[in-house]
Design an enzyme around this catalytic site. Structure first.
Site, PDB file in Angstrom:
ATOM      1  N   ASN A  26       0.737  -1.107  -0.001  1.00 50.27           N
ATOM      2  CA  ASN A  26       0.061   0.000  -0.075  1.00 50.27           C
ATOM      3  C   ASN A  26       0.839   1.230   0.042  1.00 50.27           C
ATOM      4  O   ASN A  26       0.243   2.234   0.121  1.00 50.27           O
ATOM      5  CB  ASN A  26      -1.053   0.017   1.104  1.00 50.27           C
ATOM      6  CG  ASN A  26      -1.996  -1.005   0.769  1.00 50.27           C
ATOM      7  OD1 ASN A  26      -2.093  -1.458  -0.085  1.00 50.27           O
ATOM      8  ND2 ASN A  26      -2.881  -1.099   1.742  1.00 50.27           N
ATOM      9  N   ASP A 120     -10.143  -4.824  -4.790  1.00 44.65           N
ATOM     10  CA  ASP A 120     -10.689  -5.680  -4.055  1.00 44.65           C
ATOM     11  C   ASP A 120     -12.072  -5.637  -3.884  1.00 44.65           C
ATOM     12  O   ASP A 120     -12.623  -4.660  -4.039  1.00 44.65           O
ATOM     13  CB  ASP A 120     -10.124  -5.624  -2.531  1.00 44.65           C
ATOM     14  CG  ASP A 120      -8.782  -6.280  -2.340  1.00 44.65           C
ATOM     15  OD1 ASP A 120      -9.080  -7.640  -2.768  1.00 44.65           O
ATOM     16  OD2 ASP A 120      -7.956  -5.927  -1.576  1.00 44.65           O
TER      17      ASP A 120
HETATM   18  C1  UD1 Z   1      -6.734   1.686   1.241  1.00 45.32           C
HETATM   19  C2  UD1 Z   1      -5.892   0.367   1.252  1.00 45.32           C
HETATM   20  C3  UD1 Z   1      -6.808  -0.785   1.766  1.00 45.32           C
HETATM   21  C4  UD1 Z   1      -7.159  -0.602   3.109  1.00 45.32           C
HETATM   22  C5  UD1 Z   1      -8.000   0.923   3.243  1.00 45.32           C
HETATM   23  C6  UD1 Z   1      -8.397   1.542   4.501  1.00 45.32           C
HETATM   24  C7  UD1 Z   1      -4.622   0.690  -0.696  1.00 45.32           C
HETATM   25  C8  UD1 Z   1      -4.215   0.233  -2.123  1.00 45.32           C
HETATM   26  N1  UD1 Z   1      -5.486   0.221  -0.139  1.00 45.32           N
HETATM   27  O1  UD1 Z   1      -7.836   1.688   0.671  1.00 45.32           O
HETATM   28  O2  UD1 Z   1      -5.801  -2.072   1.624  1.00 45.32           O
HETATM   29  O3  UD1 Z   1      -8.069  -1.432   3.569  1.00 45.32           O
HETATM   30  O4  UD1 Z   1      -7.009   2.034   2.743  1.00 45.32           O
HETATM   31  O5  UD1 Z   1      -7.211   1.240   5.526  1.00 45.32           O
HETATM   32  O6  UD1 Z   1      -3.717   1.646  -0.169  1.00 45.32           O
HETATM   33  N2  UD1 Z   1     -14.645   6.146   0.756  1.00 45.32           N
HETATM   34  C9  UD1 Z   1     -15.807   6.939   0.269  1.00 45.32           C
HETATM   35  N3  UD1 Z   1     -15.454   7.770  -0.638  1.00 45.32           N
HETATM   36  C10 UD1 Z   1     -14.252   8.050  -1.082  1.00 45.32           C
HETATM   37  C11 UD1 Z   1     -12.973   7.239  -0.563  1.00 45.32           C
HETATM   38  C12 UD1 Z   1     -13.319   6.261   0.081  1.00 45.32           C
HETATM   39  O7  UD1 Z   1     -16.899   6.649   0.471  1.00 45.32           O
HETATM   40  O8  UD1 Z   1     -14.075   9.020  -2.227  1.00 45.32           O
HETATM   41  C13 UD1 Z   1     -14.851   4.840   1.774  1.00 45.32           C
HETATM   42  C14 UD1 Z   1     -14.694   3.569   1.165  1.00 45.32           C
HETATM   43  O9  UD1 Z   1     -15.477   2.916   0.233  1.00 45.32           O
HETATM   44  C15 UD1 Z   1     -14.309   2.882   2.533  1.00 45.32           C
HETATM   45  C16 UD1 Z   1     -13.548   3.962   3.277  1.00 45.32           C
HETATM   46  O10 UD1 Z   1     -13.975   5.206   2.912  1.00 45.32           O
HETATM   47  O11 UD1 Z   1     -15.234   2.423   3.112  1.00 45.32           O
HETATM   48  C17 UD1 Z   1     -11.975   3.600   3.245  1.00 45.32           C
HETATM   49  O12 UD1 Z   1     -11.301   3.853   2.202  1.00 45.32           O
HETATM   50  P1  UD1 Z   1     -10.030   4.317   2.062  1.00 45.32           P
HETATM   51  O13 UD1 Z   1      -9.316   4.710   3.109  1.00 45.32           O
HETATM   52  O14 UD1 Z   1      -9.914   5.379   0.950  1.00 45.32           O
HETATM   53  O15 UD1 Z   1      -9.229   3.161   1.321  1.00 45.32           O
HETATM   54  P2  UD1 Z   1      -8.554   3.068   0.072  1.00 45.32           P
HETATM   55  O16 UD1 Z   1      -7.492   4.128  -0.104  1.00 45.32           O
HETATM   56  O17 UD1 Z   1      -9.396   2.551  -0.920  1.00 45.32           O
END
Ligand code: UD1
Length: 422
Positions: A26, A120
């Site tokens: 990550n 995922d």
């Molecule tokens: C990253 C990690 C993943 C980890 C996650 C949380 C990578 C490639 N992946 O994913 O392994 O599980 O952090 O620690 O680094 N959300 C929204 N809107 C947005 C963005 C996010 O609703 O614009 C929600 C997502 O659906 C989710 C939550 O916020 O429920 C967390 O998302 P986020 O922290 O952005 O995770 P990722 O960056 O996708």
């Protein structure tokens, strides 16, 4: 599936020895994306040998960055200034982190066409916070034919408060803001060690960032063209480290995790200690000893960093499934992320789910069975479960594990686990 590769795990004796924890998936994927910010040659070290690095490399190659995997853990990347800011569907849909090209491309080139990301499959993963943040900086978006089309003359600084400390949104806003005119403030920013690693590399390239690892990030934009390439060592993977800790705990073993950083895993280490593990920080490594009897059950809720990461959860649920007592696991980030529970149940685990909670009643022994990995972390958790299950556990869906684990099978075998691939 006929002929599909599987990981075969048999009940194993206590793990013993030393294992090197590889670099973080990550982090490295995001570091690869910021080679779009400045022309020249970059070398990343401590790069894990995982499928997602190859996929991200293919995506960046399609955009115009030349990538060479050197022997060992080195990746050389050359941005010769021939960038085409288009990220095609075939590559983007394979990996969530492809969204991370949006910030650098938009900030530097003012236009991007990006297919909507995949990755995922654990519930819907929108990008609304990414887009709202970039809009506040002057970007315009159009979503059509499954693509996000982004335009901006030159982004300007903005004060952005995230509703939730999203890792991806923080990264995209940050990597766009380094080239924006003026200062950008991100409040409620994600604080993960991988964000700090990204900030460290950006600062090395000449970006002006304050507050890495804190909830407020301040980015003073620099003139496009003023950043330079760097060499950078990828931070060690706290999730892979946690996997070896869990494997140690479930077998009653004693293991030294070289490269594991206690300061990146404080909450988790505290929770492992409550389960009965003794873990010592050796300064850049961790030594872990299991208790003489069974592990103790605990209740756990996932939270943004520094809380318990959602990526640790399948491992913790697996440990609870053989611990003494009842533990409740609450998922606060991804409501759909309990799919591995059915697979653990096939191994004899006593788990009931209700909404975003799982109640795990520890059983004396799991019993080996064929199971399927639904995603990366769940796959690793099933491997860990197999170490403690009577007989043989055959895990299919191994390609998920390969996305994020650098030689999980070889590393576990070097610690004495009875594990192979077939
Ligand atoms: C990253 C990690 C993943 C980890 C996650 C949380 C990578 C490639 N992946 O994913 O392994 O599980 O952090 O620690 O680094 N959300 C929204 N809107 C947005 C963005 C996010 O609703 O614009 C929600 C997502 O659906 C989710 C939550 O916020 O429920 C967390 O998302 P986020 O922290 O952005 O995770 P990722 O960056 O996708």
């Amino acid at each position: 599936m006929e002929g599909e590769e599987r990981i075969i795990v048999r009940h194993s004796a206590p793990l013993r020895g030393e294992v090197q924890v590889p670099g973080a998936k990550n982090s490295v994927l995001k570091l690869m994306a910021i080679t779009l910010l400045a022309d020249g040659e970059y070398t990343l070290t401590n790069v894990p040998d995982i499928a997602d690095v190859t996929i991200m490399g293919d995506l960046l190659a399609a955009i115009g960055v030349r990538i060479t995997r050197r022997a060992g853990d080195e990746l050389t990347m050359v941005n010769a200034g021939e960038i085409r800011p288009v990220a095609p569907y075939e590559l983007v849909e394979r990996i969530r982190a492809s969204i991370n090209v949006l910030g650098p491309l938009l900030g530097r080139y003012g236009s991007v066409t990006l297919s909507l990301p995949g990755g995922d499959d654990f519930g819907s993963r929108p990008i609304d916070m990414h887009l709202r943040g970039l809009e506040a900086m002057g970007a315009e978006f159009r979503i059509r034919h499954g693509n996000v089309e982004a335009r901006a003359e030159r982004l300007h600084g903005a004060d952005i408060t995230l509703e939730f400390p999203s890792v991806g949104a923080t990264e995209n806003i940050l990597t766009a803001a380094v080239h924006a005119k003026g200062t950008t403030v991100i409040d409620n920013a994600a604080r993960e060690p991988e964000i700090c690693d990204l900030c460290a590399m950006l600062v090395g390239m000449g970006a002006e960032i304050e507050g890495a690892g804190a909830s407020t990030l301040v980015i003073h934009g620099v003139e496009p063209g003023s950043l330079r390439p760097v060499d950078h060592e990828v931070v060690t993977d706290r999730i892979q480290a946690a996997t070896y800790l869990a494997a140690t705990a479930i077998t009653g073993g004693e293991v030294v995790l070289r490269g594991a950083r206690a300061e990146h895993m404080e909450t988790l280490l505290r929770r492992f200690a409550e389960m009965g593990m003794t873990i010592t920080d050796l300064g850049g490594s961790l030594a872990a000893w299991s208790p003489p009897g069974r592990l103790h059950s605990i209740d756990v809720a996932t939270l943004p960093y520094p809380g318990i990461a959602t990526d640790y959860k399948p491992l913790i649920t697996t440990l609870l499934s053989v611990a003494d007592g009842v533990g409740i696991v609450t998922e606060n980030l991804y409501p759909g992320r309990f799919r591995y529970v059915e697979e653990l149940q096939r191994l004899g685990a006593d788990i009931r789910t209700d909404g975003h909670h799982a109640v795990v009643r520890g059983v004396g022994r799991l019993s080996g069975a064929p199971v399927r990995a639904p995603d990366i972390r769940a796959g690793a958790a099933l491997v860990v479960a197999g170490l403690a299950a009577e007989g043989e556990t055959a895990i299919s869906g191994v390609h998920h594990v390969d996305r994020g684990y650098d030689d999980l099978v070889g590393r576990l075998r070097s610690l004495g686990a009875d594990i192979t691939r077939d």
